[in-house]
Every structure is written in structure tokens, then in C-alpha cells.
Design an enzyme around this catalytic site. Structure first.
Site, PDB file in Angstrom:
ATOM      1  N   LYS A 198       0.879  -1.074   0.136  1.00  0.00           N
ATOM      2  CA  LYS A 198       0.111   0.074  -0.048  1.00  0.00           C
ATOM      3  C   LYS A 198       0.966   1.004   0.207  1.00  0.00           C
ATOM      4  CE  LYS A 198      -3.652  -2.426   0.604  1.00  0.00           C
ATOM      5  NZ  LYS A 198      -4.914  -2.128  -0.042  1.00  0.00           N
ATOM      6  N   LYS A 205       1.775  -9.142  -1.262  1.00  0.00           N
ATOM      7  CA  LYS A 205       1.513  -9.192  -3.076  1.00  0.00           C
ATOM      8  C   LYS A 205       1.736  -7.763  -3.337  1.00  0.00           C
ATOM      9  CE  LYS A 205      -3.991  -9.267  -3.440  1.00  0.00           C
ATOM     10  NZ  LYS A 205      -3.922  -8.329  -2.692  1.00  0.00           N
ATOM     11  N   ASP A 262      -1.024  -4.661  -5.415  1.00  0.00           N
ATOM     12  CA  ASP A 262      -2.355  -5.034  -4.992  1.00  0.00           C
ATOM     13  C   ASP A 262      -3.220  -5.488  -6.257  1.00  0.00           C
ATOM     14  OD1 ASP A 262      -4.830  -3.982  -3.785  1.00  0.00           O
ATOM     15  OD2 ASP A 262      -3.905  -3.020  -2.423  1.00  0.00           O
ATOM     16  N   GLU A 263      -4.036  -5.381  -6.642  1.00  0.00           N
ATOM     17  CA  GLU A 263      -4.721  -6.019  -7.724  1.00  0.00           C
ATOM     18  C   GLU A 263      -4.545  -4.668  -8.836  1.00  0.00           C
ATOM     19  OE1 GLU A 263      -6.565  -5.507  -5.082  1.00  0.00           O
ATOM     20  OE2 GLU A 263      -7.721  -4.142  -5.933  1.00  0.00           O
ATOM     21  N   HIS A 270      -6.799 -12.930  -7.334  1.00  0.00           N
ATOM     22  CA  HIS A 270      -7.540 -12.127  -6.606  1.00  0.00           C
ATOM     23  C   HIS A 270      -8.979 -12.075  -7.961  1.00  0.00           C
ATOM     24  CE1 HIS A 270      -9.041  -8.173  -5.206  1.00  0.00           C
ATOM     25  NE2 HIS A 270      -7.468  -8.664  -4.225  1.00  0.00           N
ATOM     26  N   LYS A 322     -12.717  -6.108   6.931  1.00  0.00           N
ATOM     27  CA  LYS A 322     -13.961  -5.015   5.861  1.00  0.00           C
ATOM     28  C   LYS A 322     -14.313  -5.366   4.835  1.00  0.00           C
ATOM     29  CE  LYS A 322     -10.024  -3.760   2.362  1.00  0.00           C
ATOM     30  NZ  LYS A 322      -9.319  -2.596   1.318  1.00  0.00           N
TER      31      LYS A 322
HETATM   32  C1  CAP Z   1      -6.710  -5.856   1.232  1.00  0.00           C
HETATM   33  C2  CAP Z   1      -6.815  -5.611  -0.072  1.00  0.00           C
HETATM   34  C3  CAP Z   1      -6.840  -6.857  -0.828  1.00  0.00           C
HETATM   35  C4  CAP Z   1      -9.049  -6.979  -0.863  1.00  0.00           C
HETATM   36  C5  CAP Z   1      -9.740  -7.554  -1.752  1.00  0.00           C
HETATM   37  C6  CAP Z   1      -7.574  -4.183  -0.650  1.00  0.00           C
HETATM   38  O1  CAP Z   1      -6.231  -4.705   1.463  1.00  0.00           O
HETATM   39  O2  CAP Z   1      -5.635  -5.659  -1.062  1.00  0.00           O
HETATM   40  O3  CAP Z   1      -7.664  -6.155  -2.290  1.00  0.00           O
HETATM   41  O4  CAP Z   1      -8.765  -7.976   0.331  1.00  0.00           O
HETATM   42  O5  CAP Z   1     -10.770  -8.047  -0.807  1.00  0.00           O
HETATM   43  O6  CAP Z   1      -6.827  -3.864  -1.011  1.00  0.00           O
HETATM   44  O7  CAP Z   1      -8.738  -3.879  -0.118  1.00  0.00           O
HETATM   45  P1  CAP Z   1      -6.132  -4.475   2.998  1.00  0.00           P
HETATM   46  P2  CAP Z   1     -11.184  -9.915  -0.497  1.00  0.00           P
HETATM   47  O8  CAP Z   1      -5.105  -5.546   3.981  1.00  0.00           O
HETATM   48  O9  CAP Z   1      -5.275  -2.804   3.231  1.00  0.00           O
HETATM   49  O10 CAP Z   1      -7.434  -4.321   3.783  1.00  0.00           O
HETATM   50  O11 CAP Z   1      -9.821 -10.508   0.290  1.00  0.00           O
HETATM   51  O12 CAP Z   1     -12.833 -10.367  -0.153  1.00  0.00           O
HETATM   52  O13 CAP Z   1     -11.519 -10.340  -2.235  1.00  0.00           O
HETATM   53 MG    MG Z   2      -6.476  -5.200  -2.712  1.00  0.00          MG
END
Ligand code: CAP
Ligand code: MG
Length: 433
Positions: free
Chosen positions: A155, A181, A183-184, A275, A317
């Protein structure tokens, strides 16, 4: 009513003979439409038919019609059996979805249609790859026995330049974390070219290995505009990083199932990290169209994802509930229990559940307890990088939370002698911004 698509007299033996794949939908017909008749319309549109019988149907095409084999009007449930031979014999997940989660969602005579659960016979599982590189391989590489894989997401979500990005990875790994990882949305942005960031990551990973002697893993997003680019990115990672030290992250829903299956078939020795960004559009309980999280997870396992996000059971969250826990077991277990069916996965290896989204070190033990297993990866982004003393200490706090669990202690007790965890507790339990 499309009578050809009615099979209310099918026996249990026939249904479970291997000829059919079974599904359960929650369906609400449009005002004035008959329930059973609409159910047959859904079965027709999602298999061989259309909105009326066609003159071109043959004896054989009739033999592979889907059948409504049970209804529960009170609960709005429709049970449909699909002959497996309607599906591409090449183990093709997008093809399955094109039938059972395809045109039907656009039908004018329904106001709700949600695919809640499915059962896949052994005869059909045999056609599918399932995962190749599993949690067992990942844990072996990382030297982990009975605990979850502890990870983070870099992040801010996007915006770090290659050296800055690699520095955050370095800090997390030096703090004791195992897995990082992308981020997507990170791809090949102007300010952070893909090749440059991969080279920087390889450098810091080698440094961590030299300084700690430990193996670490980087999950690198190779989702791209087209397959040639995706595979070129994969090949670049392969020639820049050591085997075992990287996973391929794929945005499986936005990039598509073909991308997931391509990676599974091309790279049997790599952890394929699915993801699921965009899944909420289909899976949220308040969305009356779509499919459930366990169904999505089952399809990811079938497609051969080594790991799939399964949510945090409402601890983090993202919206989540008991479906998340069901999804964890759909991913992992040899025999998993869905809302309606018990699935024996036979030849299909386990897929690793990934718990992510709004987690922090104080939430590790609740997640382990909710999942009832340690065979999962957890990634905590903000939950590590917002530690008052930075990413490295955030990672250490996460490791300490895990140690507390291993010793059977509460984090509060363990934190008395572990400053990083103590600070994380103050930070997160006060819900500081
Ligand atoms: C988590 C995360 C993931 C989410 C996606 C985000 O970050 O990288 O993309 O977990 O949801 O960007 O929110 P944080 P899921 O740890 O900072 O929240 O795993 O439910 O598909
Ligand atoms: Mg993410």
C-alpha cells in the site's frame, strides 16, 4: 411450460450417476408468471433451448436437456440437473459459467436468480485440472509447518515507484513476514514499469535471504491486456527470480477464467493467486442475481487456482458471513459441505483460502478460529503499514500475534513482553486513523 426440461421423477440414483451436474438456484418469477413453468424456462435457456421448442431439436439434443428435478416454492428454490456432456470436454470453466450463469440473468420473466450451490460428479472433475502447485508446496518453500502464511499487500494501492515499492517488501520480510502481494490494479504503470519493479524486488529478496537465510515469496500481478503480454510478463519474472520465490497473481474475474486456466496449464510449478476483484457484483447476498461465494470458490478450484480470496468471515473490512467459512472449506477440503450438497473433490487438489481485507495483527487469531485451519494465507495491507513504527514493526506484530496463538496465549498477555504487538493492539483496538 417447457415440458422437456422437467425431470421431477428423476431418482437419486439417476441424479448422482455421473451423467448430471447438479445446481440449486434461488429464483423469483416476474409478476404473473408460474413458478414451475419459469423454472423450466431457466433450465431451457441455460442448456439446450430457447424461449420455445425448436423444430431443429433431435432425439439426441433432447437427451441432453437440463432438467428441473425439484422445486421448493416456499423458499423460492429451483434444483436443476445439467447433463455434463453439454459442457466443453476440455475442462473449461468459462464454458460452464456461460450456461449456468449466462443468458438466464437477462430473462424478462424472472426478477431474481441466484446460483447458490453446485455439485460436480467425478466424471466431470476428471476433465478439469484443479490446482497444481498447492499450499503444501508453498509452505515447504517457506519452511512453515503448523501456522498460516503471513503476508501483506503493498500500500498505497498504487503510486510507489520501483525502489520505494521494493523497500516496503524488504521491510515486511525483514520484520518476519513470509509473503507479499501486488495490489490488484498494479500492472505496468508509467511511474512503476513492470520490469523495473520486478528487478528491484529480486534484488531485495536476495538481500533478505543473505541477511536472514530465509526464503520469501512475492505474488506478482501479471494480469494484462492480452495473453501474449501476460505470458511475456510471466516469462520475465521467471528469468529474473528464483523458482519458488514468486507467485503469479491474476485478477481472475476482470482478466477472465481463460487467463486463470492459461496460467495453470503453462506454469504447473508456480502458485497461481486468484484475486477476485469485482466478485461483489455477483456474490453479495443483497444482489438477487449472480452466484454465491462458495460457487465462485468451487469454480476457482476447478480452474486450478492455487489460492483464492475467500473473505474474512466478516472479521475484516469486506462484507462476509458464514458463506466465507463455507468457501474456505470448499477451497481446501477433500469433501466439502455446501449449503445443499456435499462435494467429494476426488482427483482435484486443494486450493488455498486467502484471508484479506481490513485485517490487522489483532484479528489473526479470530480468523484462525473462524476458519478452523492454518492452511491459509493471510494478507494484511493497511494493518501492517500503518503500525506506529512502520512496516517492519507491523510485520513483527503480525508474527508475534501468530506466536501468541502457537503458544495458546491471548495477544494481550503475549504483548506484555512484545512491544510491537502491544503497539498494534493500542493502534487497532482504539481504531486509530
Ligand atoms: C486488502 C486488499 C484486497 C481485498 C480484496 C484491498 O487490503 O488488498 O484487495 O482483501 O477483498 O485492497 O482491500 P487491506 P477480498 O489489507 O489494506 O484491507 O479478499 O475479500 O476479495
Ligand atoms: Mg487489494
Amino acid at each position: 411450460m417447457q415440458k422437456n426440461y422437467l425431470g421431477l421423477n428423476l431418482t437419486r440414483k439417476q441424479l448422482y450417476s455421473g451423467f448430471y451436474m447438479l445446481t440449486v438456484y434461488r429464483m423469483v418469477p416476474a409478476k404473473g408468471e408460474d413458478f414451475l413453468s419459469t423454472a423450466t424456462e431457466v433450465a431451457a435457456e441455460s442448456s439446450t433451448g430457447s424461449n420455445m421448442r425448436v423444430g431443429t431439436a433431435t432425439k439426441f439434443s433432447d437427451s441432453i436437456d437440463a432438467k428441473v428435478y425439484k422445486i421448493d416454492k416456499k423458499k423460492n428454490l429451483v434444483y436443476i440437473a445439467y447433463p455434463i456432456d453439454i459442457f466443453d470436454r476440455g475442462g473449461n470453466v468459462q464454458n460452464i459459467l456461460t450456461y449456468i450463469a449466462g443468458n438466464v440473468y437477462g430473462m424478462a420473466n424472472i426478477t431474481a436468480l441466484k446460483l447458490l450451490d453446485m455439485w460436480i460428479p467425478k466424471s466431470m472433475l476428471k476433465r478439469h485440472d484443479g490446482p497444481s502447485y498447492t499450499i503444501k508446496d508453498l509452505k515447504k518453500y517457506l519452511g512453515i509447518k503448523k501456522r498460516p502464511v503471513l503476508g501483506t499487500i503493498i500500500k498505497p494501492k498504487i503510486g510507489l515507484k520501483p525502489k520505494e515499492f521494493a523497500k516496503v517488501c524488504y521491510e515486511f520480510w525483514m520484520g518476519g513476514g513470509d509473503f507479499v502481494k501486488f495490489d490488484e490494479p498494479q500492472a505496468d504503470q508509467v511511474f512503476c514499469p513492470f520490469k523495473d519493479v520486478v528487478k528491484e524486488i529480486a534484488k531485495v529478496m536476495a538481500k533478505v535471504k543473505k541477511e536472514t537465510g530465509k526464503n520469501k515469496v512475492m505474488s506478482i500481478n501479471i494480469s494484462s491486456s492480452d495473453y501474449k503480454t501476460m505470458l511475456a510478463r510471466a516469462e520475465f519474472v521467471r528469468k529474473t527470480m528464483k523458482p519458488g520465490s514468486y507467485a503469479f497473481l491474476i485478477d481472475g474475474l476482470t482478466a477472465g477464467w481463460m487467463a486463470v486456466q492459461t496460467l495453470r496449464r503453462e506454469y504447473k510449478d508456480v502458485f497461481i493467486h486468484f484475486h477476485r476483484a469485482m466478485h461483489g457484483a455477483f456474490t453479495r447476498p443483497e444482489n438477487v442475481f449472480g452466484f454465491s461465494v462458495p460457487v465462485l470458490t468451487a469454480l476457482a478450484r476447478l480452474a486450478g487456482a492455487s489460492g483464492m480470496h475467500t473473505g474474512t468471515a466478516g472479521i475484516g473490512k469486506m462484507k462476509g458471513d458464514k458463506e466465507d467459512v463455507m468457501a474456505v472449506h470448499t477451497a481446501l477440503d477433500k469433501v466439502s459441505k455446501g449449503e445443499f450438497f456435499k462435494q467429494d473433490w476426488h482427483n482435484i487438489k486443494p486450493c488455498t483460502p486467502i484471508a484479506s481485507g481490513g485485517l490487522n495483527p489483532t484479528k489473526l487469531i479470530p480468523v484462525i478460529k473462524a476458519f478452523g485451519t492454518t492452511d491459509f494465507i493471510t494478507t494484511m495491507g493497511a494493518g501492517c503499514h500503518s503500525h506506529p513504527d512502520g512496516t517492519r514493526k507491523g510485520a513483527t506484530a503480525l508474527v508475534q500475534a501468530c506466536e501468541a496463538w502457537e503458544k495458546g496465549m491471548t495477544i494481550e498477555k503475549y504483548a506484555r513482553a512484545h512491544e510491537e504487538l502491544a503497539k498494534a493492539i493500542v493502534k487497532f483496538e482504539k481504531k486509530c486513523k
